[in-house]
Write a protein that holds these residues in place. Structure first.
Motif, PDB file in Angstrom:
ATOM      1  N   CYS A   5       0.856  -1.175   0.000  1.00  0.00           N
ATOM      2  CA  CYS A   5       0.000   0.000   0.000  1.00  0.00           C
ATOM      3  C   CYS A   5       0.898   1.232   0.000  1.00  0.00           C
ATOM      4  N   LEU A   6       0.794   2.061  -1.022  1.00  0.00           N
ATOM      5  CA  LEU A   6       1.598   3.275  -1.153  1.00  0.00           C
ATOM      6  C   LEU A   6       0.683   4.478  -1.022  1.00  0.00           C
ATOM      7  N   VAL A   7       1.006   5.376  -0.088  1.00  0.00           N
ATOM      8  CA  VAL A   7       0.181   6.560   0.148  1.00  0.00           C
ATOM      9  C   VAL A   7       1.054   7.806   0.003  1.00  0.00           C
ATOM     10  N   ASP A   8       0.808   8.572  -1.062  1.00  0.00           N
ATOM     11  CA  ASP A   8       1.528   9.826  -1.289  1.00  0.00           C
ATOM     12  C   ASP A   8       0.651  10.722  -2.147  1.00  0.00           C
ATOM     13  N   CYS A  14       4.258   9.213  -6.441  1.00  0.00           N
ATOM     14  CA  CYS A  14       3.460   7.989  -6.393  1.00  0.00           C
ATOM     15  C   CYS A  14       3.739   7.115  -7.624  1.00  0.00           C
ATOM     16  N   ASP A  15       3.732   7.728  -8.798  1.00  0.00           N
ATOM     17  CA  ASP A  15       3.970   6.979 -10.035  1.00  0.00           C
ATOM     18  C   ASP A  15       5.386   6.405 -10.080  1.00  0.00           C
ATOM     19  N   ALA A  16       6.378   7.208  -9.689  1.00  0.00           N
ATOM     20  CA  ALA A  16       7.772   6.748  -9.735  1.00  0.00           C
ATOM     21  C   ALA A  16       8.005   5.586  -8.772  1.00  0.00           C
ATOM     22  N   LEU A  17       7.488   5.694  -7.544  1.00  0.00           N
ATOM     23  CA  LEU A  17       7.688   4.616  -6.573  1.00  0.00           C
ATOM     24  C   LEU A  17       6.915   3.362  -6.977  1.00  0.00           C
ATOM     25  N   HIS A  26       6.665  -6.483  -7.323  1.00  0.00           N
ATOM     26  CA  HIS A  26       5.731  -6.246  -6.224  1.00  0.00           C
ATOM     27  C   HIS A  26       4.375  -5.789  -6.754  1.00  0.00           C
ATOM     28  N   GLY A  27       3.317  -6.264  -6.127  1.00  0.00           N
ATOM     29  CA  GLY A  27       1.982  -5.745  -6.393  1.00  0.00           C
ATOM     30  C   GLY A  27       1.801  -4.485  -5.567  1.00  0.00           C
ATOM     31  N   VAL A  28       1.360  -3.408  -6.191  1.00  0.00           N
ATOM     32  CA  VAL A  28       1.238  -2.121  -5.511  1.00  0.00           C
ATOM     33  C   VAL A  28      -0.136  -1.533  -5.786  1.00  0.00           C
ATOM     34  N   GLN A  29      -0.738  -1.020  -4.731  1.00  0.00           N
ATOM     35  CA  GLN A  29      -1.912  -0.174  -4.878  1.00  0.00           C
ATOM     36  C   GLN A  29      -1.527   1.175  -4.313  1.00  0.00           C
ATOM     37  N   SER A  30      -1.711   2.220  -5.113  1.00  0.00           N
ATOM     38  CA  SER A  30      -1.314   3.545  -4.656  1.00  0.00           C
ATOM     39  C   SER A  30      -2.548   4.403  -4.396  1.00  0.00           C
ATOM     40  N   PHE A  31      -2.397   5.273  -3.409  1.00  0.00           N
ATOM     41  CA  PHE A  31      -3.489   6.140  -2.975  1.00  0.00           C
ATOM     42  C   PHE A  31      -2.944   7.538  -2.772  1.00  0.00           C
ATOM     43  N   ARG A  32      -3.759   8.534  -3.080  1.00  0.00           N
ATOM     44  CA  ARG A  32      -3.338   9.924  -2.956  1.00  0.00           C
ATOM     45  C   ARG A  32      -3.747  10.538  -1.629  1.00  0.00           C
ATOM     46  N   PRO A  48      -2.318  -5.493   3.494  1.00  0.00           N
ATOM     47  CA  PRO A  48      -1.056  -5.332   2.758  1.00  0.00           C
ATOM     48  C   PRO A  48       0.098  -5.957   3.528  1.00  0.00           C
ATOM     49  N   ARG A  49       1.144  -6.307   2.805  1.00  0.00           N
ATOM     50  CA  ARG A  49       2.364  -6.804   3.440  1.00  0.00           C
ATOM     51  C   ARG A  49       3.223  -5.661   3.948  1.00  0.00           C
ATOM     52  N   LEU A  50       2.991  -4.456   3.397  1.00  0.00           N
ATOM     53  CA  LEU A  50       3.802  -3.290   3.726  1.00  0.00           C
ATOM     54  C   LEU A  50       3.010  -2.045   3.368  1.00  0.00           C
ATOM     55  N   VAL A  51       3.208  -0.987   4.155  1.00  0.00           N
ATOM     56  CA  VAL A  51       2.641   0.324   3.834  1.00  0.00           C
ATOM     57  C   VAL A  51       3.798   1.308   3.686  1.00  0.00           C
ATOM     58  N   LEU A  52       3.819   2.003   2.546  1.00  0.00           N
ATOM     59  CA  LEU A  52       4.739   3.121   2.329  1.00  0.00           C
ATOM     60  C   LEU A  52       3.907   4.374   2.498  1.00  0.00           C
ATOM     61  N   LEU A  53       4.278   5.239   3.428  1.00  0.00           N
ATOM     62  CA  LEU A  53       3.400   6.308   3.863  1.00  0.00           C
ATOM     63  C   LEU A  53       4.110   7.658   3.900  1.00  0.00           C
ATOM     64  N   ASP A  54       3.595   8.608   3.125  1.00  0.00           N
ATOM     65  CA  ASP A  54       4.090   9.981   3.182  1.00  0.00           C
ATOM     66  C   ASP A  54       3.601  10.625   4.471  1.00  0.00           C
TER      67      ASP A  54
END
Length: 126
Positions: A5-8, A14-17, A26-32, A48-54
Protein backbone atom coordinates in the motif's frame (compact mmCIF):
# COMPACT_ATOMS: atom_id res chain seq x y z
CA UNK A 1 -2.45 -11.49 -3.80
CA UNK A 2 0.15 -9.88 -1.58
CA UNK A 3 0.36 -6.16 -2.03
CA UNK A 4 2.11 -3.02 -0.94
CA UNK A 5 0.00 0.00 0.00
CA UNK A 6 1.60 3.27 -1.15
CA UNK A 7 0.18 6.56 0.15
CA UNK A 8 1.53 9.83 -1.29
CA UNK A 9 -0.41 12.86 -2.49
CA UNK A 10 2.23 13.81 -5.07
CA UNK A 11 1.28 12.03 -8.33
CA UNK A 12 4.85 12.10 -9.67
CA UNK A 13 6.29 10.51 -6.51
CA UNK A 14 3.46 7.99 -6.39
CA UNK A 15 3.97 6.98 -10.04
CA UNK A 16 7.77 6.75 -9.73
CA UNK A 17 7.69 4.62 -6.57
CA UNK A 18 4.93 2.40 -7.97
CA UNK A 19 6.92 1.84 -11.17
CA UNK A 20 10.10 1.02 -9.21
CA UNK A 21 8.30 -1.50 -7.00
CA UNK A 22 6.43 -3.13 -9.86
CA UNK A 23 9.65 -3.42 -11.87
CA UNK A 24 10.91 -5.94 -9.30
CA UNK A 25 7.64 -7.85 -9.09
CA UNK A 26 5.73 -6.25 -6.22
CA UNK A 27 1.98 -5.75 -6.39
CA UNK A 28 1.24 -2.12 -5.51
CA UNK A 29 -1.91 -0.17 -4.88
CA UNK A 30 -1.31 3.55 -4.66
CA UNK A 31 -3.49 6.14 -2.98
CA UNK A 32 -3.34 9.92 -2.96
CA UNK A 33 -4.87 10.29 0.50
CA UNK A 34 -4.94 8.43 3.78
CA UNK A 35 -8.70 7.92 3.94
CA UNK A 36 -8.75 5.98 0.67
CA UNK A 37 -5.77 3.90 1.79
CA UNK A 38 -7.37 3.06 5.14
CA UNK A 39 -10.61 2.10 3.43
CA UNK A 40 -8.73 -0.16 1.00
CA UNK A 41 -6.86 -1.84 3.86
CA UNK A 42 -10.13 -2.43 5.66
CA UNK A 43 -11.92 -3.83 2.60
CA UNK A 44 -9.13 -5.91 1.04
CA UNK A 45 -9.32 -9.69 1.06
CA UNK A 46 -5.98 -9.68 2.84
CA UNK A 47 -4.11 -6.82 4.48
CA UNK A 48 -1.06 -5.33 2.76
CA UNK A 49 2.36 -6.80 3.44
CA UNK A 50 3.80 -3.29 3.73
CA UNK A 51 2.64 0.32 3.83
CA UNK A 52 4.74 3.12 2.33
CA UNK A 53 3.40 6.31 3.86
CA UNK A 54 4.09 9.98 3.18
CA UNK A 55 3.98 12.25 6.23
CA UNK A 56 2.35 15.32 4.69
CA UNK A 57 -0.97 14.36 3.16
CA UNK A 58 -4.00 16.48 2.39
CA UNK A 59 -6.96 14.87 4.14
CA UNK A 60 -5.29 13.04 7.03
CA UNK A 61 -1.69 13.43 8.12
CA UNK A 62 0.61 10.46 7.70
CA UNK A 63 0.92 10.32 11.48
CA UNK A 64 -2.88 10.01 11.82
CA UNK A 65 -2.97 7.28 9.16
CA UNK A 66 -0.22 5.44 11.04
CA UNK A 67 -2.15 5.76 14.32
CA UNK A 68 -5.28 4.32 12.72
CA UNK A 69 -3.35 1.42 11.20
CA UNK A 70 -1.67 0.59 14.53
CA UNK A 71 -4.87 0.90 16.55
CA UNK A 72 -7.05 -0.90 14.00
CA UNK A 73 -7.87 -4.57 13.91
CA UNK A 74 -7.09 -5.26 10.24
CA UNK A 75 -3.32 -4.75 9.98
CA UNK A 76 -1.91 -3.45 13.28
CA UNK A 77 1.45 -5.19 12.83
CA UNK A 78 2.06 -4.44 9.15
CA UNK A 79 5.50 -2.92 8.49
CA UNK A 80 5.21 0.81 7.75
CA UNK A 81 7.96 2.69 5.96
CA UNK A 82 7.56 6.46 6.13
CA UNK A 83 8.67 8.66 3.25
CA UNK A 84 9.17 12.37 3.89
CA UNK A 85 10.96 15.45 2.70
CA UNK A 86 11.43 16.43 6.34
CA UNK A 87 14.34 15.30 8.47
CA UNK A 88 12.54 12.84 10.75
CA UNK A 89 13.41 9.61 12.49
CA UNK A 90 11.40 6.80 14.03
CA UNK A 91 10.98 8.68 17.34
CA UNK A 92 8.70 11.25 15.66
CA UNK A 93 6.06 8.57 15.24
CA UNK A 94 6.03 7.26 18.81
CA UNK A 95 4.10 5.52 20.23
CA UNK A 96 3.25 3.94 16.85
CA UNK A 97 6.31 2.08 15.56
CA UNK A 98 7.58 2.40 12.01
CA UNK A 99 10.02 0.11 10.24
CA UNK A 100 12.08 2.83 8.57
CA UNK A 101 12.06 6.43 7.38
CA UNK A 102 13.15 7.26 3.82
CA UNK A 103 14.02 10.84 2.92
CA UNK A 104 12.65 12.42 -0.26
CA UNK A 105 13.75 12.46 -2.96
CA UNK A 106 13.77 8.69 -2.53
CA UNK A 107 16.69 6.86 -4.10
CA UNK A 108 15.29 3.77 -5.82
CA UNK A 109 18.11 1.52 -4.60
CA UNK A 110 17.40 2.61 -1.01
CA UNK A 111 13.68 2.05 -1.47
CA UNK A 112 14.18 -1.47 -2.80
CA UNK A 113 16.65 -2.33 -0.03
CA UNK A 114 14.33 -1.08 2.73
CA UNK A 115 11.29 -2.79 1.18
CA UNK A 116 13.16 -6.10 0.86
CA UNK A 117 14.22 -5.88 4.49
CA UNK A 118 10.72 -5.01 5.67
CA UNK A 119 9.20 -7.92 3.76
CA UNK A 120 11.78 -10.45 4.94
CA UNK A 121 10.14 -12.99 7.26
CA UNK A 122 10.95 -12.38 10.89
CA UNK A 123 11.95 -15.18 13.23
CA UNK A 124 9.97 -15.32 16.40
CA UNK A 125 11.87 -14.95 19.62
CA UNK A 126 11.38 -17.63 22.23
Amino acid sequence: MTWICLVDDDPDVCDALTDALRSVGHGVQSFRNGEDALQAIENALEPPRLVLLDVLLGVLSGREVLRRIREGHRAPNVPVVVISGMDLDERYFAPWPVTAVLRKPVVVADLLRVVAGALRPRRRRR
